[in-house]
Design a protein around this motif. Structure first.
Motif, short mmCIF file in Angstrom:
data_model
loop_
_atom_site.label_atom_id
_atom_site.label_comp_id
_atom_site.label_asym_id
_atom_site.label_seq_id
_atom_site.Cartn_x
_atom_site.Cartn_y
_atom_site.Cartn_z
N SER A 270 0.85 -1.19 0.00
CA SER A 270 0.00 0.00 0.00
C SER A 270 0.88 1.24 0.00
O SER A 270 2.05 1.18 0.37
CB SER A 270 -0.88 -0.01 1.25
OG SER A 270 -0.06 0.14 2.40
N SER A 271 0.29 2.36 -0.39
CA SER A 271 1.12 3.56 -0.45
C SER A 271 1.57 4.00 0.93
O SER A 271 2.67 4.52 1.11
CB SER A 271 0.38 4.70 -1.16
OG SER A 271 -0.83 4.93 -0.48
N SER A 272 0.71 3.77 1.94
CA SER A 272 1.14 4.17 3.28
C SER A 272 2.28 3.27 3.77
O SER A 272 3.20 3.74 4.46
CB SER A 272 -0.03 4.18 4.28
OG SER A 272 -0.89 3.11 4.01
N ALA A 273 2.24 2.00 3.39
CA ALA A 273 3.35 1.12 3.77
C ALA A 273 4.63 1.58 3.08
O ALA A 273 5.69 1.66 3.69
CB ALA A 273 3.04 -0.32 3.37
N LYS A 274 4.50 1.91 1.81
CA LYS A 274 5.68 2.35 1.06
C LYS A 274 6.26 3.61 1.68
O LYS A 274 7.47 3.75 1.81
CB LYS A 274 5.30 2.65 -0.39
CG LYS A 274 5.08 1.42 -1.25
CD LYS A 274 4.95 1.80 -2.73
CE LYS A 274 4.06 0.79 -3.42
NZ LYS A 274 3.77 1.10 -4.80
N LYS A 275 5.39 4.51 2.06
CA LYS A 275 5.87 5.78 2.65
C LYS A 275 6.63 5.50 3.93
O LYS A 275 7.70 6.05 4.17
CB LYS A 275 4.69 6.70 2.96
CG LYS A 275 4.14 7.40 1.76
CD LYS A 275 3.30 8.64 2.17
CE LYS A 275 2.38 9.06 1.02
NZ LYS A 275 0.96 8.88 1.33
N LEU A 276 6.08 4.63 4.74
CA LEU A 276 6.73 4.32 6.02
C LEU A 276 8.08 3.68 5.78
O LEU A 276 9.07 4.03 6.42
CB LEU A 276 5.83 3.39 6.86
CG LEU A 276 6.43 2.93 8.18
CD1 LEU A 276 6.75 4.11 9.09
CD2 LEU A 276 5.49 1.98 8.91
N ILE A 277 8.10 2.76 4.84
CA ILE A 277 9.36 2.05 4.55
C ILE A 277 10.42 3.04 4.07
O ILE A 277 11.58 2.97 4.47
CB ILE A 277 9.12 0.95 3.51
CG1 ILE A 277 8.32 -0.17 4.16
CG2 ILE A 277 10.44 0.41 2.98
CD1 ILE A 277 7.76 -1.14 3.17
N LYS A 278 9.99 3.96 3.22
CA LYS A 278 10.94 4.96 2.74
C LYS A 278 11.54 5.75 3.89
O LYS A 278 12.72 6.06 3.91
CB LYS A 278 10.23 5.94 1.80
CG LYS A 278 10.53 5.73 0.33
CD LYS A 278 9.96 6.88 -0.50
CE LYS A 278 11.08 7.72 -1.08
NZ LYS A 278 11.17 7.67 -2.51
N ARG A 279 10.69 6.04 4.85
CA ARG A 279 11.18 6.83 5.98
C ARG A 279 12.07 6.00 6.89
O ARG A 279 12.96 6.53 7.57
CB ARG A 279 10.00 7.41 6.75
CG ARG A 279 9.22 8.44 5.94
CD ARG A 279 8.24 9.20 6.81
NE ARG A 279 8.97 9.90 7.86
CZ ARG A 279 8.39 10.34 8.98
NH1 ARG A 279 7.10 10.13 9.18
NH2 ARG A 279 9.09 10.96 9.89
N ILE A 280 11.84 4.70 6.94
CA ILE A 280 12.69 3.84 7.77
C ILE A 280 14.04 3.62 7.07
O ILE A 280 15.10 3.65 7.68
CB ILE A 280 12.01 2.48 8.03
CG1 ILE A 280 10.78 2.67 8.93
CG2 ILE A 280 12.99 1.52 8.70
CD1 ILE A 280 9.98 1.40 9.12
N LEU A 281 13.95 3.39 5.75
CA LEU A 281 15.19 3.10 5.01
C LEU A 281 15.85 4.38 4.55
O LEU A 281 16.36 4.47 3.43
CB LEU A 281 14.88 2.19 3.83
CG LEU A 281 14.35 0.82 4.22
CD1 LEU A 281 14.09 -0.03 2.99
CD2 LEU A 281 15.33 0.10 5.14
#
Lengths: 278, 221
Positions: free
Chosen positions: A15-26
């Protein structure tokens, strides 16, 4: 290298929210990278998230089992303990058999990674009460808080180690009249510190550990105190009491949990990601 | 056997697709690939043929391939699902799947029953338990008298063998285990949860990459 630029792609089903979170983690920049506290507040992360309950004192074994996914049913142990005077429970044949190193597939991982075991055992011919008291007397000066509750003991390291406080579970089982098996398991903290703790503890416990010599010296095979107990002497029962007559009781020493909040949450967040960074 | 080619491709012999294995087990694709790293280490320890022999299995567990242990041998037999005498990667993953913390109790109970039913009769007989108990005591170098051993067996069978026919059937075993859940402790390996962090080099050998082509991925580990 891709990893330094955080050059990765997420699978399309994310999902886009998952992608956003992952981007912020990585985020390769530790200053702008999302913090664990922020992750916990993230909308996507919060969906269906049940915060773990961390308990300090008087932790029930139920929670311990749930968190460490052990199949030991605490309720059984607690009930047995509360039945009047508690005494060590007798190990049945299968419980004894399951202590075999041949059944311990953890070795596949530990040996490959050069890890040390998270648990160890020894046998003792001393009465159960004496074993408890000896462990307590040895552990306390080492900087360990000891909590007893009707034959339950928690050993909690007062100092913070590499991975939080070291917490150790000890359980005592009766193998035969006047023969007990004591199991020590690391439940929290760094395994290497547990190894060191046990080295020191076993020196103090050598009087109660059953080995070949009457003086009860703890023998180390190849310097590895984690080799399962190495008593060699023949054991003959002092009395004619058969197991049928011996009273059963369980000395359970519960685990103390100290929250390692950050690590477990990070693991959870990372566990949901299936991207590869190269 | 064509293993020279296999070495280059790390696909030896007939290695199953990690995606397929992941779909059939509790492991993710990454975890299957991480398991392959472990499998490679174990299967190449004596003969590098992409298969785990009984000696290599013992070696992995004991650092000693001569050490005979009836339990290890029995576990090996259970891993070796098709009775080939060796364990291939699919066997490895499928068997370890039973030990995954997320696997059902039912599967673990079934596996443990088969484990202790050494001769595969469908029953765990008293004599089998006695042999296993003696093997354990010898492993720990604990000598107990015959009387004590019999007493332990008596107590165990009184507890487990509800119809008192001298053997434990699956039904009795299930019931026994539910009363003594600690018996299933050997059936769970918490290490399996952290497999990708324990063997992170799988990342460099991954075959599953939506972006890169196959040729890019085949870097020998």
């Amino acid at each position: 290298m891709k990893i330094f630029k955080a050059d990765f792609d997420c699978p399309p089903w994310f999902s886009s929210s998952a992608k956003k979170l992952i981007k912020r983690i990585l985020d390769p920049n530790p200053l702008t990278r999302i913090t664990v506290a922020e992750i916990i507040e993230n909308e996507w992360f919060k969906k269906g998230y049940i915060p773990p309950r961390f308990e300090r004192a008087d932790v029930s074994l139920d929670d311990v089992d749930a968190i460490f996914n052990e199949s030991r049913d605490s309720r059984n142990l607690v009930e047995q303990c509360e039945e009047g005077s508690a005494v060590p429970a007798t190990m049945n044949a299968f419980e004894l058999i399951s202590t075999s190193q041949g059944l311990n597939l953890s070795s596949l991982f530990e040996k490959q990674m050069g890890l040390v075991k998270r648990e160890t055992r020894f046998t003792s011919k001393c009465p159960a009460n004496e074993i408890i008291s000896k462990i307590e007397k040895t552990a306390m000066p080492m900087g360990f808080g000891v909590k007893k509750n009707n034959y339950k003991m928690k050993l909690l390291g007062e100092k913070t180690g590499r991975k939080g406080h070291l917490a150790v579970t000890t359980e005592i089982f009766q193998v035969a009249p006047s023969l007990f098996m004591v199991e020590l398991r690391k439940s929290e903290g760094d395994t290497l510190e547990f190894h060191k703790f046990y080295n020191n503890l076993s020196t103090g416990l050598k009087d109660i550990v059953w080995t070949t010599t009457d003086r009860g010296k703890v023998e180390e095979k190849d310097g590895d105190p984690f080799v399962p107990n190495s008593p060699k002497s023949a054991f003959t029962p002092k009395s004619e009491n058969s197991l049928k007559n011996s009273s059963k009781a369980l000395i359970c020493i519960t685990e103390a949990i100290v929250p390692k909040e950050a690590t477990s949450e990070q693991q959870k967040a990372k566990g949901r990601m299936h991207t590869k960074c190269l | 056997m064509g293993c020279l080619q296999c070495k280059a491709k790390r696909l030896c012999p007939k290695r199953e697709n990690p995606v397929k294995l992941a779909s059939q087990t509790a492991f993710s694709v990454s975890e299957v690939e991480a398991l392959f790293e472990l499998f490679k280490i174990i299967s190449s320890s004596l003969i590098d043929d992409g298969l785990i022999s009984k000696e290599e299995f013992r070696l992995a567990l004991f650092h000693n391939n001569k050490k005979k242990n009836i339990f290890t041998d029995r576990i090996f037999d259970l891993f070796d699902a098709n009775k080939k005498g060796v364990i291939d990667f699919a066997d490895f993953v499928r068997a370890l799947n039973v030990f995954h913390p997320n696997t059902s109790q039912e599967d673990k109970i079934n596996f443990s029953f088969r484990l202790y039913d050494m001769d595969g009769t469908g029953f765990i007989e008293r004599q089998e338990v006695k042999e296993m108990l003696i093997a354990l005591l010898s492993e720990c170098e604990m000598k107990l008298s015959e009387e004590i051993i019999e007493a332990i067996l008596d107590k165990t069978f009184m507890d487990a063998d509800t119809n008192q026919d001298g053997k434990i059937d699956m039904h009795e075993w299930k019931s026994f285990v539910s009363r003594n859940p600690s018996l299933l402790r050997v059936m769970t390996l918490p290490y399996l949860r952290d497999i990708t962090t324990t063997f992170p080099s799988f990342v460099f050998n991954t075959e599953v990459d939506e972006v890169a082509t196959l040729s890019e991925n085949t870097r020998s580990g």
